[in-house]
Structures are given as C-alpha cells and as structure tokens.
Design an enzyme around this catalytic site. Structure first.
Site, PDB file in Angstrom:
ATOM      1  N   GLU A 175       0.766  -1.301   0.116  1.00  9.16           N
ATOM      2  CA  GLU A 175      -0.010  -0.087  -0.074  1.00  9.16           C
ATOM      3  C   GLU A 175       0.702   1.393  -0.004  1.00  9.16           C
ATOM      4  OE1 GLU A 175      -3.657   1.501   2.855  1.00  9.16           O
ATOM      5  OE2 GLU A 175      -1.704   0.827   3.888  1.00  9.16           O
ATOM      6  N   HIS A 189       2.669   4.719   0.904  1.00  6.16           N
ATOM      7  CA  HIS A 189       2.900   5.209   1.990  1.00  6.16           C
ATOM      8  C   HIS A 189       3.643   6.667   1.810  1.00  6.16           C
ATOM      9  CE1 HIS A 189       1.756   1.488   4.054  1.00  6.16           C
ATOM     10  NE2 HIS A 189       1.692   2.345   5.160  1.00  6.16           N
ATOM     11  N   ASP A 195       3.668  -1.966   5.781  1.00  8.15           N
ATOM     12  CA  ASP A 195       2.639  -2.801   6.356  1.00  8.15           C
ATOM     13  C   ASP A 195       3.233  -4.249   6.605  1.00  8.15           C
ATOM     14  OD1 ASP A 195       1.366  -0.622   6.907  1.00  8.15           O
ATOM     15  OD2 ASP A 195      -0.367  -0.964   5.681  1.00  8.15           O
ATOM     16  N   HIS A 250      -1.950  -3.694   9.090  1.00  6.92           N
ATOM     17  CA  HIS A 250      -2.683  -2.691   8.192  1.00  6.92           C
ATOM     18  C   HIS A 250      -3.982  -2.490   8.742  1.00  6.92           C
ATOM     19  CE1 HIS A 250      -4.261  -1.604   4.384  1.00  6.92           C
ATOM     20  NE2 HIS A 250      -4.911  -2.554   4.240  1.00  6.92           N
ATOM     21  N   GLU A 276      -6.838  -1.859   7.622  1.00  9.54           N
ATOM     22  CA  GLU A 276      -8.400  -2.459   6.931  1.00  9.54           C
ATOM     23  C   GLU A 276      -8.225  -3.777   7.107  1.00  9.54           C
ATOM     24  OE1 GLU A 276      -6.130   0.072   5.758  1.00  9.54           O
ATOM     25  OE2 GLU A 276      -7.234   1.448   4.631  1.00  9.54           O
ATOM     26  N   HIS A 320      -1.672   7.192   9.171  1.00  3.36           N
ATOM     27  CA  HIS A 320      -1.112   6.398   8.084  1.00  3.36           C
ATOM     28  C   HIS A 320       0.013   7.186   7.207  1.00  3.36           C
ATOM     29  CE1 HIS A 320      -1.098   3.666   4.490  1.00  3.36           C
ATOM     30  NE2 HIS A 320      -0.991   4.785   3.827  1.00  3.36           N
ATOM     31  N   GLU A 330       4.379   5.573  11.841  1.00  2.00           N
ATOM     32  CA  GLU A 330       4.967   4.597  10.833  1.00  2.00           C
ATOM     33  C   GLU A 330       6.294   4.885  10.551  1.00  2.00           C
ATOM     34  OE1 GLU A 330       1.425   2.037   8.760  1.00  2.00           O
ATOM     35  OE2 GLU A 330       1.607   4.005   7.799  1.00  2.00           O
TER      36      GLU A 330
END
Length: 256
Positions: A33, A35, A44, A119, A121, A176, A181
């Site tokens: 994904e 970033h 992730d 992650h 989701e 995010h 992170e």
C-alpha cells in the site's frame, strides 16, 4: 545449525522439529500500500514482520511468511485506491487466506498461534478469518488451541503517545504514513525511508462519512494523512519497545 526464527528459512525436517518443540508460531498480516513519497510500499509488511522476529527470538517461536497483500485500502485510513502500487484483496479473499493458513498450521499440530496485524483495514477480515478457521477445525476440537490476534499499534503505551504527540494525538486512522509508521521504519529499515522527499500537505480534514464511487477530495495528494514532521529513530525505538515488551508479557501469560 539453522537458528533462524523464520519458518521458510528451514528445511521441512527442521521445520517439523521446531514446530514439535511447541513454541508459538507468528503470522504477520501486511499489505502492499502507498505510504507517501518518502516510504516504500511494503511498510505494512516490514513493521509486523520485524516485531514478530523480535518476539519470536525472545520466546522461542517461529515466524510464518508474512501475508503481503491486505484488505482494500480506504481513503480515510490508507489513502484508497487512487495511488499506484497499492494492491488490494477483497475482505472475503483476505479472510479465506487467513483461514487456510491457520487451518494448515493446525493440521501440522501448531496449537499456539499469534496473528499480528500491520494494516488497519485488515482488522475485521482477520477476525473473520480466525472464526472461519475455527469453523473448519471444529469448535469441539479446539482443546489446547489458542490464537491471539493483535494490532501492533494498540500496544503503544499512553505515556509513549504523549511523548511523541505533546500537542495531541491525531488518532490511528490519520497516522497512515505519518509519525508513528515513519519512526518505526526509521528504526527498522531506514534504507526504505527518505524524509527529504516527504510532502507536507496534511493533515487531512475528513468528513465523517464515506462516499462511493469517487473518493473524498480531502485525501492529501501525497498520500500522507497526517504529518511526517517529528519522525525519529528514537521514537521508533520507543514504539518497538512498547510493542515487543507487551507481546512477550502476553505470550508468557497466555501460553503457560
């Protein structure tokens, strides 16, 4: 002697012996994904894998291969599908992947399993995957089986969050590709972070609802939902210490 904690690094006889020793098996759940401009697509994957490796070394466990694809990235928590490089699985597919891995670990007599999610989701699809695995195994055949499901960000202590965000925590959804992170990646894989490329176009100001099929216009063009300013290796080490330490305590308590 092969002392790797990664299951896939072993031959099958070595894996058989390691599993027979009874240590927990860790299953990291990741995603591919976006970033932002400053970090790689595999954030992730890297973070939960690194945490699992550290905990496995401390408790005599094994780390199964990380699931590298996650449930659909959403605009208000991951930027959504508009960014190239993000590869999504439907919630149904993701749940079935988790189910099949857990059932196969059970078939191989693994009875202590830790599912570590990296992650946002993936939360509910991973829970569904565990429930589906229990359905397949048989609820009446689960004596001795314990599956722990953890979202790594839940283990950051309030004191640590307060140190990192003295002016207020924006919340995990907006974190995010942001300070948490980015700091973790600086501590784990600094080669995959380039803060000079970070674009400071956040934080996002999302409306309290979702809109389909067009994503909300509030998603920052960079893909970073909050901010990267203030990200440091030291903060990443604080977060790692919180997560690894808490996981070790829980595993020692649950797997007596």
């Amino acid at each position: 002697m092969n002392d790797s904690v990664f299951l896939a690094d072993h031959t099958w006889p070595e894996a058989e012996a390691k599993i027979a020793a009874g240590g927990p098996v860790f299953l990291p759940l990741g995603a591919t994904e976006q970033h932002g401009h400053h970090m790689a697509l595999n954030v992730d994957v890297v973070i939960p894998t690194a945490i699992c490796e550290r905990v496995a070394r401390a408790v005599g466990g094994l780390v199964a291969p990380t699931v590298p694809y996650g449930n659909r990235s959403q605009p208000r928590s991951g930027g959504g599908p508009a960014f190239p490089g993000t590869i999504n699985l439907s919630a149904h597919t993701f749940s079935l992947v988790v189910r099949d891995i857990l059932v196969d670990l059970y078939r191989q007599k693994v009875r202590r399993i830790v599912v570590l999610n990296g992650h946002y989701e993936n939360i509910w699809p991973s829970i569904e995957g565990i429930e589906l695995a229990l359905d397949v195994i048989g609820r009446d055949k689960t004596d001795g089986l314990t599956i722990l499901r953890i979202d790594h960000w839940e283990f950051a202590r309030p004191e640590t969050i307060a140190r990192i965000f003295p002016d207020g925590y924006p919340g995990i959804e907006l974190e995010h590709a942001s300070v948490l992170e980015t700091s973790l990646m600086l501590a784990i894989r600094p080669d995959l972070v380039d803060l000079d490329r970070a674009l400071h176009d956040g934080p996002a100001q999302f409306r309290p609802y979702d809109r389909f099929p067009k994503p909300p216009v509030e998603v920052p063009p960079s893909g970073v939902l909050s901010m990267t300013e203030g990200s440091t290796v030291e903060k990443g080490e604080w977060l790692l210490a919180d997560c690894v330490g808490r996981m070790i305590d829980i595993i020692n308590e649950e797997f007596k």
